[in-house]
Design a protein around this motif. Structure first.
Motif, PDB file in Angstrom:
ATOM      1  N   ASP A   1       0.847  -1.187   0.000  1.00  0.00           N
ATOM      2  CA  ASP A   1       0.000   0.000   0.000  1.00  0.00           C
ATOM      3  C   ASP A   1       0.884   1.239   0.000  1.00  0.00           C
ATOM      4  O   ASP A   1       2.062   1.177   0.315  1.00  0.00           O
ATOM      5  CB  ASP A   1      -0.973   0.012   1.179  1.00  0.00           C
ATOM      6  N   GLY A   2       0.280   2.358  -0.416  1.00  0.00           N
ATOM      7  CA  GLY A   2       1.037   3.600  -0.435  1.00  0.00           C
ATOM      8  C   GLY A   2       0.339   4.685  -1.217  1.00  0.00           C
ATOM      9  O   GLY A   2      -0.671   4.459  -1.882  1.00  0.00           O
ATOM     10  N   SER A   3       0.878   5.884  -1.122  1.00  0.00           N
ATOM     11  CA  SER A   3       0.312   7.029  -1.834  1.00  0.00           C
ATOM     12  C   SER A   3       1.059   7.250  -3.144  1.00  0.00           C
ATOM     13  O   SER A   3       2.219   6.866  -3.284  1.00  0.00           O
ATOM     14  CB  SER A   3       0.371   8.285  -0.961  1.00  0.00           C
ATOM     15  N   GLN A   4       0.366   7.855  -4.088  1.00  0.00           N
ATOM     16  CA  GLN A   4       0.954   8.080  -5.397  1.00  0.00           C
ATOM     17  C   GLN A   4       0.476   9.380  -6.021  1.00  0.00           C
ATOM     18  O   GLN A   4      -0.616   9.867  -5.721  1.00  0.00           O
ATOM     19  CB  GLN A   4       0.681   6.902  -6.327  1.00  0.00           C
ATOM     20  N   LEU A   5       1.325   9.910  -6.878  1.00  0.00           N
ATOM     21  CA  LEU A   5       1.004  11.070  -7.704  1.00  0.00           C
ATOM     22  C   LEU A   5       1.007  10.609  -9.149  1.00  0.00           C
ATOM     23  O   LEU A   5       1.765   9.707  -9.512  1.00  0.00           O
ATOM     24  CB  LEU A   5       2.050  12.169  -7.538  1.00  0.00           C
ATOM     25  N   GLY A   6       0.182  11.231  -9.955  1.00  0.00           N
ATOM     26  CA  GLY A   6       0.149  10.846 -11.348  1.00  0.00           C
ATOM     27  C   GLY A   6      -0.272  11.984 -12.250  1.00  0.00           C
ATOM     28  O   GLY A   6      -0.753  13.029 -11.792  1.00  0.00           O
ATOM     29  N   LEU A   7      -0.085  11.754 -13.547  1.00  0.00           N
ATOM     30  CA  LEU A   7      -0.459  12.748 -14.550  1.00  0.00           C
ATOM     31  C   LEU A   7      -0.866  12.029 -15.820  1.00  0.00           C
ATOM     32  O   LEU A   7      -0.130  11.181 -16.327  1.00  0.00           O
ATOM     33  CB  LEU A   7       0.710  13.688 -14.843  1.00  0.00           C
ATOM     34  N   ARG A   8      -2.049  12.345 -16.316  1.00  0.00           N
ATOM     35  CA  ARG A   8      -2.513  11.849 -17.612  1.00  0.00           C
ATOM     36  C   ARG A   8      -2.400  12.981 -18.624  1.00  0.00           C
ATOM     37  O   ARG A   8      -2.879  14.091 -18.370  1.00  0.00           O
ATOM     38  CB  ARG A   8      -3.970  11.391 -17.542  1.00  0.00           C
ATOM     39  N   LEU A   9      -1.806  12.694 -19.754  1.00  0.00           N
ATOM     40  CA  LEU A   9      -1.753  13.618 -20.891  1.00  0.00           C
ATOM     41  C   LEU A   9      -2.378  12.886 -22.065  1.00  0.00           C
ATOM     42  O   LEU A   9      -1.902  11.811 -22.447  1.00  0.00           O
ATOM     43  CB  LEU A   9      -0.319  14.001 -21.233  1.00  0.00           C
ATOM     44  N   ALA A  10      -3.442  13.445 -22.610  1.00  0.00           N
ATOM     45  CA  ALA A  10      -4.166  12.721 -23.648  1.00  0.00           C
ATOM     46  C   ALA A  10      -4.729  13.678 -24.685  1.00  0.00           C
ATOM     47  O   ALA A  10      -4.903  14.872 -24.440  1.00  0.00           O
ATOM     48  CB  ALA A  10      -5.305  11.914 -23.019  1.00  0.00           C
ATOM     49  N   TYR A  11      -5.040  13.111 -25.818  1.00  0.00           N
ATOM     50  CA  TYR A  11      -5.754  13.797 -26.885  1.00  0.00           C
ATOM     51  C   TYR A  11      -7.223  13.460 -26.715  1.00  0.00           C
ATOM     52  O   TYR A  11      -7.604  12.288 -26.706  1.00  0.00           O
ATOM     53  CB  TYR A  11      -5.229  13.313 -28.243  1.00  0.00           C
ATOM     54  N   ALA A  12      -8.048  14.469 -26.538  1.00  0.00           N
ATOM     55  CA  ALA A  12      -9.481  14.262 -26.326  1.00  0.00           C
ATOM     56  C   ALA A  12     -10.229  14.577 -27.623  1.00  0.00           C
ATOM     57  O   ALA A  12     -10.222  15.712 -28.094  1.00  0.00           O
ATOM     58  CB  ALA A  12      -9.990  15.154 -25.199  1.00  0.00           C
ATOM     59  N   ALA A  13     -10.831  13.571 -28.201  1.00  0.00           N
ATOM     60  CA  ALA A  13     -11.603  13.735 -29.426  1.00  0.00           C
ATOM     61  C   ALA A  13     -12.949  14.378 -29.109  1.00  0.00           C
ATOM     62  O   ALA A  13     -13.420  14.309 -27.973  1.00  0.00           O
ATOM     63  CB  ALA A  13     -11.807  12.373 -30.091  1.00  0.00           C
ATOM     64  N   PRO A  14     -13.584  14.974 -30.104  1.00  0.00           N
ATOM     65  CA  PRO A  14     -14.858  15.647 -29.840  1.00  0.00           C
ATOM     66  C   PRO A  14     -16.022  14.694 -29.585  1.00  0.00           C
ATOM     67  O   PRO A  14     -17.096  15.126 -29.217  1.00  0.00           O
ATOM     68  CB  PRO A  14     -15.101  16.471 -31.104  1.00  0.00           C
ATOM     69  N   ILE A  15     -15.836  13.400 -29.718  1.00  0.00           N
ATOM     70  CA  ILE A  15     -16.929  12.445 -29.525  1.00  0.00           C
ATOM     71  C   ILE A  15     -16.746  11.637 -28.244  1.00  0.00           C
ATOM     72  O   ILE A  15     -16.950  10.434 -28.214  1.00  0.00           O
ATOM     73  CB  ILE A  15     -17.070  11.518 -30.744  1.00  0.00           C
ATOM     74  N   PHE A  16     -16.313  12.274 -27.174  1.00  0.00           N
ATOM     75  CA  PHE A  16     -16.210  11.703 -25.827  1.00  0.00           C
ATOM     76  C   PHE A  16     -15.016  10.774 -25.598  1.00  0.00           C
ATOM     77  O   PHE A  16     -14.805  10.342 -24.494  1.00  0.00           O
ATOM     78  CB  PHE A  16     -17.494  10.966 -25.415  1.00  0.00           C
ATOM     79  N   PHE A  17     -14.262  10.407 -26.624  1.00  0.00           N
ATOM     80  CA  PHE A  17     -13.139   9.495 -26.451  1.00  0.00           C
ATOM     81  C   PHE A  17     -11.843  10.261 -26.239  1.00  0.00           C
ATOM     82  O   PHE A  17     -11.678  11.375 -26.746  1.00  0.00           O
ATOM     83  CB  PHE A  17     -12.988   8.573 -27.672  1.00  0.00           C
ATOM     84  N   TRP A  18     -10.907   9.644 -25.509  1.00  0.00           N
ATOM     85  CA  TRP A  18      -9.588  10.234 -25.337  1.00  0.00           C
ATOM     86  C   TRP A  18      -8.554   9.121 -25.235  1.00  0.00           C
ATOM     87  O   TRP A  18      -8.860   7.989 -24.883  1.00  0.00           O
ATOM     88  CB  TRP A  18      -9.528  11.166 -24.130  1.00  0.00           C
ATOM     89  N   GLY A  19      -7.314   9.440 -25.568  1.00  0.00           N
ATOM     90  CA  GLY A  19      -6.235   8.472 -25.500  1.00  0.00           C
ATOM     91  C   GLY A  19      -4.913   9.183 -25.312  1.00  0.00           C
ATOM     92  O   GLY A  19      -4.718  10.291 -25.817  1.00  0.00           O
ATOM     93  N   GLY A  20      -4.017   8.556 -24.562  1.00  0.00           N
ATOM     94  CA  GLY A  20      -2.726   9.185 -24.334  1.00  0.00           C
ATOM     95  C   GLY A  20      -1.867   8.392 -23.370  1.00  0.00           C
ATOM     96  O   GLY A  20      -1.901   7.168 -23.339  1.00  0.00           O
TER      97      GLY A  20
END
Length: 175
Positions: free
Chosen positions: A43-62
Motif C-alpha cells: 500500500d502507499g500514496s501516489q502522484l500521477g499525470l494523464r496527458l491525452a488527446y481528447a476527441a470531440p466524440i467523448f473518447f480520449w487516449g494518451g
C-alpha cells in the motif's frame, strides 16, 4: 446562391463545435494491494499525470504516468520494506455525457524500487472509473494488475503478481 450560403453556414456552425482538446489530468491517489507468490500486502500514496488527446466524440487516449511517493510492502513473514513505484501507461478512455468516465491502460514500463530488497520490473494493466458529478474534480477507482518478471532482489522472488485498488482524486483539464 441561397443553398450555398445555407450549406456554408451549417458547415461553419458544425465545425466550430467539433474541436479536439488536450487533456491534462493530475491526480493524487492511495493504493491498497495484495501480492501473490510473495504473500503480503502493498500500500502507499501516489502522484500521477494523464496527458491525452481528447476527441470531440467523448473518447480520449494518451499517456498516464504514476509515481509512488511512498509505499510499504508488508510480507506475511519477515520485515516490512518501503518502496517507490514508477509506471508509464498507454490509456484510452471515454467521458460519458452524464457524471461518469471510464478508461483502460497498459503499463509498458512498471518498476518498484524497494529500500532493502532491490527492485522488480514488469508489465501492468488497469481499469478505472470516475465520478465527475462534483465541480472541477473526478473521484476515481482503479483496479491494477501487475506481473513482475525480472528484478535484482535477493530476498523475494522477482516473479510475482500484485493486484491493487487505487482510490484517487483528479483534476481533468481540457485545453
Amino acid at each position: 446562391m441561397k443553398k450555398l450560403l445555407l450549406v456554408f453556414a451549417l458547415t461553419l456552425g458544425f465545425t466550430s463545435v467539433s474541436q479536439a482538446d488536450i487533456l491534462v489530468e493530475p491526480y493524487l491517489g492511495y493504493e491498497m494491494g495484495k501480492t501473490k507468490n510473495n504473500d503480503g500486502k502493498f500500500d502507499g500514496s501516489q502522484l500521477g499525470l494523464r496527458l491525452a488527446y481528447a476527441a470531440p466524440i467523448f473518447f480520449w487516449g494518451g499517456l498516464d504516468y504514476t509515481m509512488g511517493v511512498s509505499g510499504t510492502f508488508k510480507p506475511d513473514s519477515g520485515a516490512n520494506d518501503d518502496g517507490k513505484r514508477s509506471t508509464l501507461y498507454g490509456v484510452v478512455g471515454v467521458d460519458f455525457p452524464i457524471l461518469f468516465r471510464a478508461w483502460v491502460g497498459y503499463g509498458f514500463m512498471d518498476e518498484v524500487k524497494f529500500d532493502t530488497m532491490g527492485k522488480v520490473k514488469g508489465k501492468a494493466t488497469k481499469v478505472g472509473v470516475g465520478f465527475t458529478g462534483l465541480p472541477f474534480v473526478s473521484l476515481n477507482l482503479e483496479y491494477v494488475n501487475e506481473k513482475f518478471d525480472e528484478g535484482d532482489t535477493g530476498t523475494i522472488d522477482p516473479e510475482f503478481e500484485n493486484n491493487s485498488y487505487v482510490l484517487s482524486v483528479s483534476l481533468p483539464l481540457e485545453f
